[in-house]
Design a protein around this motif. Structure first.
Motif, PDB file in Angstrom:
ATOM      1  N   ILE A 298     -14.044 -14.071  -2.837  1.00 28.26           N
ATOM      2  CA  ILE A 298     -13.701 -13.901  -1.124  1.00 28.26           C
ATOM      3  C   ILE A 298     -15.062 -15.229  -1.153  1.00 28.26           C
ATOM      4  O   ILE A 298     -15.968 -15.958  -0.445  1.00 28.26           O
TER       5      ILE A 298
ATOM      6  N   VAL B  12      -4.167  -7.376   0.707  1.00 33.23           N
ATOM      7  CA  VAL B  12      -5.194  -6.699  -0.522  1.00 33.23           C
ATOM      8  C   VAL B  12      -3.945  -5.557  -1.186  1.00 33.23           C
ATOM      9  O   VAL B  12      -3.589  -4.872  -0.963  1.00 33.23           O
TER      10      VAL B  12
ATOM     11  N   LEU C 156     -11.054 -18.139   0.309  1.00 32.61           N
ATOM     12  CA  LEU C 156      -9.990 -17.903   0.104  1.00 32.61           C
ATOM     13  C   LEU C 156      -8.373 -18.385  -0.911  1.00 32.61           C
ATOM     14  O   LEU C 156      -8.507 -20.112   0.524  1.00 32.61           O
TER      15      LEU C 156
ATOM     16  N   ASP D 128      -2.437  -3.437   7.446  1.00 31.71           N
ATOM     17  CA  ASP D 128      -2.981  -1.826   6.798  1.00 31.71           C
ATOM     18  C   ASP D 128      -1.882  -1.246   5.627  1.00 31.71           C
ATOM     19  O   ASP D 128      -2.653  -0.832   5.422  1.00 31.71           O
ATOM     20  N   ALA D 129      -0.653  -1.178   6.183  1.00 29.83           N
ATOM     21  CA  ALA D 129       0.345  -0.326   5.486  1.00 29.83           C
ATOM     22  C   ALA D 129       0.454  -0.796   4.096  1.00 29.83           C
ATOM     23  O   ALA D 129       0.062   0.132   2.591  1.00 29.83           O
TER      24      ALA D 129
ATOM     25  N   ILE E 194      -2.427  -1.448   2.397  1.00 28.65           N
ATOM     26  CA  ILE E 194      -3.881  -1.435   1.648  1.00 28.65           C
ATOM     27  C   ILE E 194      -2.943   0.260   1.193  1.00 28.65           C
ATOM     28  O   ILE E 194      -3.721   0.735   0.329  1.00 28.65           O
ATOM     29  N   VAL E 195      -2.426   0.856   1.933  1.00 30.68           N
ATOM     30  CA  VAL E 195      -2.214   2.199   1.534  1.00 30.68           C
ATOM     31  C   VAL E 195      -0.962   2.442   0.614  1.00 30.68           C
ATOM     32  O   VAL E 195      -1.279   2.959  -0.351  1.00 30.68           O
ATOM     33  N   ALA E 196      -0.231   1.996   0.847  1.00 31.86           N
ATOM     34  CA  ALA E 196       0.704   2.118  -0.145  1.00 31.86           C
ATOM     35  C   ALA E 196      -0.171   1.141  -2.099  1.00 31.86           C
ATOM     36  O   ALA E 196       0.718   1.992  -2.404  1.00 31.86           O
TER      37      ALA E 196
ATOM     38  N   LEU F 282       0.398   3.582  -5.220  1.00 29.23           N
ATOM     39  CA  LEU F 282       0.755   2.568  -6.297  1.00 29.23           C
ATOM     40  C   LEU F 282      -0.624   2.895  -7.928  1.00 29.23           C
ATOM     41  O   LEU F 282      -0.114   2.938  -8.507  1.00 29.23           O
TER      42      LEU F 282
ATOM     43  N   ILE G 258      -2.934   1.981  -3.064  1.00 31.16           N
ATOM     44  CA  ILE G 258      -3.763   2.949  -3.317  1.00 31.16           C
ATOM     45  C   ILE G 258      -2.567   3.713  -3.672  1.00 31.16           C
ATOM     46  O   ILE G 258      -3.308   5.121  -4.777  1.00 31.16           O
TER      47      ILE G 258
ATOM     48  N   PHE H 164     -12.557  -9.003  -6.399  1.00 25.41           N
ATOM     49  CA  PHE H 164     -12.879  -9.245  -5.414  1.00 25.41           C
ATOM     50  C   PHE H 164     -13.810  -9.635  -4.829  1.00 25.41           C
ATOM     51  O   PHE H 164     -13.443 -10.684  -3.397  1.00 25.41           O
ATOM     52  N   ILE H 165     -14.981  -9.549  -5.193  1.00 26.48           N
ATOM     53  CA  ILE H 165     -15.795 -10.916  -4.515  1.00 26.48           C
ATOM     54  C   ILE H 165     -15.996 -11.478  -4.990  1.00 26.48           C
ATOM     55  O   ILE H 165     -16.327 -13.129  -3.841  1.00 26.48           O
TER      56      ILE H 165
ATOM     57  N   PHE I 174      -3.542 -12.855  -2.832  1.00 27.14           N
ATOM     58  CA  PHE I 174      -4.331 -12.959  -1.591  1.00 27.14           C
ATOM     59  C   PHE I 174      -4.334 -14.245  -1.028  1.00 27.14           C
ATOM     60  O   PHE I 174      -3.749 -14.367   0.184  1.00 27.14           O
TER      61      PHE I 174
ATOM     62  N   LEU J 175     -13.513  -4.490  -8.113  1.00 25.24           N
ATOM     63  CA  LEU J 175     -14.756  -4.742  -7.543  1.00 25.24           C
ATOM     64  C   LEU J 175     -15.093  -6.400  -7.683  1.00 25.24           C
ATOM     65  O   LEU J 175     -14.663  -7.351  -6.474  1.00 25.24           O
TER      66      LEU J 175
END
Lengths: 315, 428, 277
Positions: free
Chosen positions: C219, C22, C223, C83-84, C86-88, C92, C90, C215-216, C16, C212
């Motif tokens: 943050i 992400v 960072l 953005d890309a 994140i999709v990638a 994976l 997901i 992530f928390i 990160f 999850l």
């Protein structure tokens, strides 16, 4: 400009006309799917208003969907409200939840905003489980068929369900189209592109973002409430993290910041899973690979890619 | 072809099973010849192939295949061969409803069965009612008998959790102890256990002195264990999901080798898990509810061996092909029995095609006694047509030398409770 | 628990912080580590300790190479567009989950601990292995910190984090750094997984919770701040436990979750982060 406007309206009205006709043409199975997809597309459109246009990447939209679903469901199941009043209440619940979350979460930006919304949604999900004596937790509750009658129409009938979903979808699509083409819509995009500059131009970024988020929450709440009424089930899994990621996927697939993108993404994703599970038992693999391929070759989503390659007028 | 049809897909196991079935059909054309239509009867199977139910799903598929082979070898249903279409529901209620639509509108199935997880059942049942599709669930949830489903949803293959739990109370109170601490997941399944057990143990002269509801997202339990009162005589635990092993291990660490209360659990916790796994030594001497005894018992009925061979399970409840692959033995019989009930129901109704679906439901509602036999290898059952729920025997086993040994069989009355619904008075 | 959480979270924090990416599949790398540990310990004969140590070495390497491969084949081509990716990732996530489901199966399987020692406190018992895990995690974290703060590799990473373009101008192969960081992050998740698998068992859906949580933690900690990540891991592990003494466990979870969210709202830079996120 007028030429563009004609093209835009022609395209969207054309899509709606095609969907209206689809009910009479498509086999029952696909018509049923389309009804469900249209409801989910409304949810994704709401997400797109926040993310695609205003640049607010929320990972907690399931909270708003869940607020609509449970706002409607609890009133029908526990308080015996009629479908119409409960539907309105569900929509209001989605908007109110978005307002509450927005007032707090919009103090942050970027990745923090993602996580804060994620956390609020997780708290909402756990709250549903906490009240298991009323909500039946993850198992969920069935909305009585007798209660699923709106303005005299029995929503459990296939044809009526389709037209109800279509009406919701059409209203959502047209409102969204009008919204993004309005001055306010341009301010939203300005917020995404350059918040500082819009501030200097005299806009209040917080209020604009909050307004966008509330509209987005209303969309999500409407989709949630409609889903419960049309399909008769209210369950906690719809408020879980997967359902926050789902609209993100739809939107990114179809094209963020496009009016029709969420619908296209929802259709694609649904049939990707449906067809893949028919071909192979390892269908998650197919879905994963398809996502990778799409993102590699069309990183802005399908409509985003089309817009880059000539269809510049696409809203 | 968007659904997986037996015998047409590249999975070797399926092909073999399918070949066996169609081989039987080819070899003995006379068997099916009496039927008016030789078209196969199509049954949809909602399969938890992915998602949290996957460990169950795999064995439910194998059990269904085995029962199907047997049904077809014996001439199918009403002289027609039978096919099962397996479709993954991802153990998700939304997908479950979509799969139901696929079975009804696209594949035109005659009936649908197989779902286990409660949220899938509750999410799918409304669609089954709207599509007028007989929906036979194998979920052991109380939702069917509670009257919240509809005329088309039945549970004829396995006793519901309320009855199971209630049947345990007299034995726990008389054998293990009176003061019980319950540890259960804080969602509907756990609440069902609590709501059924607390009054039942009181009726049996015991009491629940502490209830520890654990959030379903939890992966470690150490911090909850100090809440177990020190005068607890029996710990009653029912946990589901992969964190169960952690739970048992941490319970073991908590008590160590010193004194501990009696421990009673539902085998749901350890389905598909080898009791002799490292870390589970602590379970030695504890008791479990079992729907169907995983280890072959000395006094097993005459059909037990045939059933085990058919579903491919050895004497320890593991797969014949891979001893590390432990079955979900305490539950999967429900799939087997449900298929035979479908057969019996269709034959009683003179079932011809989808137009007779209502007759099929009525025929099943008319069933009462289901005697022990190869169709009901778990034991004799009684079906209540009003509540759409079956009631049967339950078993209690003790872990001895790393094996589950049956110590008690409940009597049918232990699990009875007054009807909470009458589906037969509802419209179709 | 906190110790393992910290390891996983530090892996994510690295990815990160340095790459601004992400990684939704981070939890799946964790899962992959655990599943690989089961295979290694099952295949290697002899006492459990041997297999376990082998797993501790092999699994992170394996997972790190999978991650490096994913980075080179996919993420690099996306130019790390947020953005890309994140999709990638997901995508994976689906692929890794299916791979685990097909090759490993849907069951939760335990791995034997290298030693079983039970520390008996006066009022209750505690697993000696868990204490060892905490120690091991501390050592590894110290190692990571040394790597970042004291070595040239760390310097290069930090340089890349601060300004990618300038780093490139100074002759740093940014692509290699990114692949390395991505692999290191995944490797750390795998180490955490191998350490925890004797306590928790390997299961193909186990990546969800650590994702999850980490992530928390990342943050809250701020960072790219390793120190903050550590403090946050401890804080979250404890706050959950403390609150659950007073309320029903589920209510405690709700309150803890809201608490974390509010910390973020009112201290968006995290507890230790030096600049705004």
């Amino acid at each position: 400009m007028t030429g563009t406007a004609t093209k835009v309206w022609a395209l969207h009205l054309g899509v709606l006309a095609a969907l209206l006709a689809a009910q009479f043409v498509l086999p029952a199975y696909h018509a049923g799917n389309l009804a469900r997809i249209m409801v989910l597309a409304v949810y994704a459109m709401g997400f797109n208003i926040a993310f695609g246009y205003t640049g607010l990447l929320s990972l907690g939209h399931a909270l708003f969907f869940g607020a609509g679903l449970y706002g409607m469901g609890m009133l029908v199941a526990l308080a015996g409200w009629g479908a119409g009043a409960a539907l309105v209440a569900g929509i209001a619940a989605g908007g109110a939840m978005a307002l509450a979350v927005g007032l707090l979460a919009l103090r942050t930006a970027g990745v923090s905003f993602m996580i804060v919304t994620l956390m609020f949604a997780q708290a909402g999900y756990l709250t549903i489980l906490y009240y298991t004596p009323y909500t039946r937790g993850e198992e969920g509750i069935v909305i009585d068929r007798a209660a699923r009658v709106l303005l005299g129409f029995d929503l459990s009938q296939d044809i009526i369900r389709y037209f109800a979903a279509f009406a919701l979808f059409a209203a959502a699509l047209l409102v969204k189209l009008a919204l993004v083409r309005s001055p306010f819509g341009r301010v939203m995009v300005a917020m995404r592109e350059n918040e500082e500059r819009s501030r200097m131009l005299g806009y209040d970024p917080f209020r604009i973002k909050l307004a966008a988020l509330v509209v987005s929450g209303i969309y999500a709440g409407a989709a949630g409430a409609a889903y419960g009424l049309l399909f008769g089930y209210v369950g906690a899994s719809f408020a879980s993290i997967q359902y926050s990621i789902l609209p993100l996927l739809y939107v990114l697939l179809g094209g963020a910041g496009t009016v029709l993108g969420p619908f296209l993404g929802a259709v694609l994703m649904f049939y990707l899973i449906d067809l893949a599970s028919g071909i192979t038992t390892a269908h998650l693999l197919v879905v994963g690979v398809a996502l990778l391929v799409l993102v590699l070759f069309a990183p802005k989503g399908i409509l985003g890619a089309l817009r880059d390659r000539g269809l510049k007028w696409l809203p | 072809m968007t659904s997986r049809l037996i015998g047409l897909t590249p999975s070797r196991r399926t092909v073999l099973g399918g070949l066996a079935a169609s081989g039987a059909a080819l070899a003995l054309p006379a068997r099916f010849a009496s039927a008016q239509s030789a078209a196969p009867i199509k049954l949809g199977f909602q399969l938890h192939r992915t998602g949290i139910g996957a460990a169950y799903g795999r064995w439910y598929e194998r059990t269904a295949q085995a029962a199907l082979t047997l049904v077809n070898e014996a001439g199918g249903i009403n002289g027609r061969p039978v096919e099962i279409l397996f479709e993954d529901d991802g153990t998700d209620p939304k997908r479950g409803a979509e799969v139901m639509e696929k079975f009804a509108s696209q594949s035109n199935c005659d009936a649908v069965f197989g779902a286990l997880f409660s949220h899938v059942v509750v999410g799918t049942a409304p669609r089954a009612g709207e599509l007028k599709m007989p929906y036979l669930v194998c979920s052991e949830g109380h939702h069917v008998a509670s009257g919240k489903m509809n005329r088309w949803t039945l549970q004829p293959g396995i006793t519901d959790v309320k009855s199971q739990v209630q049947a345990m109370a007299p034995w726990i109170s008389s054998t293990l102890g009176k003061k019980v601490t319950m540890i259960f997941p804080d969602y509907a399944f756990g609440h069902d256990h609590r709501d059924a057990f607390v009054p039942a143990i009181q009726a049996a002269g015991g009491e629940v002195i502490e209830q520890i509801a654990i959030p379903p997202t939890e992966t470690s339990f150490t911090r909850y264990l100090p809440r177990i009162p020190s005068d607890t005589e029996v710990i009653y635990h029912v946990m589901v999901g992969p964190a169960v092993l952690t739970f048992v291990k941490e319970l073991g660490e908590f008590y160590g080798s010193g004194d501990r209360p009696q421990i009673f659990g539902f085998i749901d916790s350890l389905e598909a898990v080898n009791i002799a796994s490292p870390g589970l030594e602590f379970l030695e001497g504890t008791h479990f509810w079992e729907g169907h005894c995983r280890y072959l018992q000395e006094d097993a009925g005459e059909h037990e061996a045939t059933y085990r061979a058919a579903v491919g399970v050895d004497d320890t409840g593991a797969s014949l092909a891979d001893a590390k692959d432990v079955s979900t033995y305490a539950h999967m019989f429900s799939v087997w029995e449900t298929l035979f009930i479908l057969k019996a129901g269709m034959e009683a109704a003179g079932y011809q095609g989808p137009a007779d679906r209502q007759k099929l439901v009525e025929a099943i509602e008319a069933m009462t006694d289901m005697p022990y036999g190869i169709e009901h290898p778990q034991g004799a059952k009684t079906f209540n047509g009003k509540t759409h729920q079956v009631f049967g025997l339950q078993y209690i086993s003790k872990v001895e030398g790393g094996k589950l040994v049956k110590v008690h069989t409940t009597s049918p009355e232990d699990g009875m409770y007054p009807d909470e619904a009458d589906y037969t008075s509802m419209s179709f | 628990m906190s110790a393992v959480l910290a390891l996983t979270a530090v892996g994510l924090a690295l990815v990160f912080g340095v790459m601004r990416v992400v990684n939704v599949a981070h939890g799946e790398f964790f899962m992959l580590g655990a599943v690989a540990a089961w295979f290694v310990t099952t295949w290697i004969p002899g006492p459990p300790a041997v297999g376990f140590i082998a797993a501790l070495v092999l699994c992170p390497l394996l997972v790190a190479s999978v991650a490096a491969l994913a980075d080179t084949l996919v993420l690099k081509r996306l130019n790390y567009d947020p953005d890309a990716t994140i999709v990638a990732t997901i995508g994976l996530l689906y692929i890794l989950q299916q791979a685990a489901l097909s090759l490993y199966g849907p069951d939760a399987r335990p791995v034997e601990a290298p030693f079983t020692l039970r520390v008996q406190f006066p009022w209750f018992g505690y697993s000696g292995y868990k204490l060892a895990v905490i120690a091991a995690a501390a050592v590894i974290l110290a190692g990571v910190w040394l790597l970042l703060a004291r070595t040239k590799i760390g310097l290069v990473m930090r340089a890349t984090q601060i300004d990618r373009e300038t780093a490139r101008a100074f002759g740093i192969n940014v692509d290699r750094v990114y692949a390395g960081v991505f692999a290191l992050g995944a490797g750390l998740a795998a180490v955490a997984a191998v350490l925890i698998v004797p306590i928790q068992q390997a299961h193909y859906l186990m990546g969800h919770d650590p994702l999850l949580l980490s992530f928390i933690v990342v943050i809250i900690g701020g960072l790219g701040s390793l120190r903050g990540t550590l403090v946050a891991a401890l804080l979250i592990g404890l706050s959950d436990g403390v609150i659950s003494v007073f309320f029903s466990p589920t209510l405690a979870k709700i309150l803890a979750t809201l608490f974390v969210a509010l910390v973020l709202v009112f201290r968006p830079q995290g507890l230790m982060g030096r600049r705004a996120a």
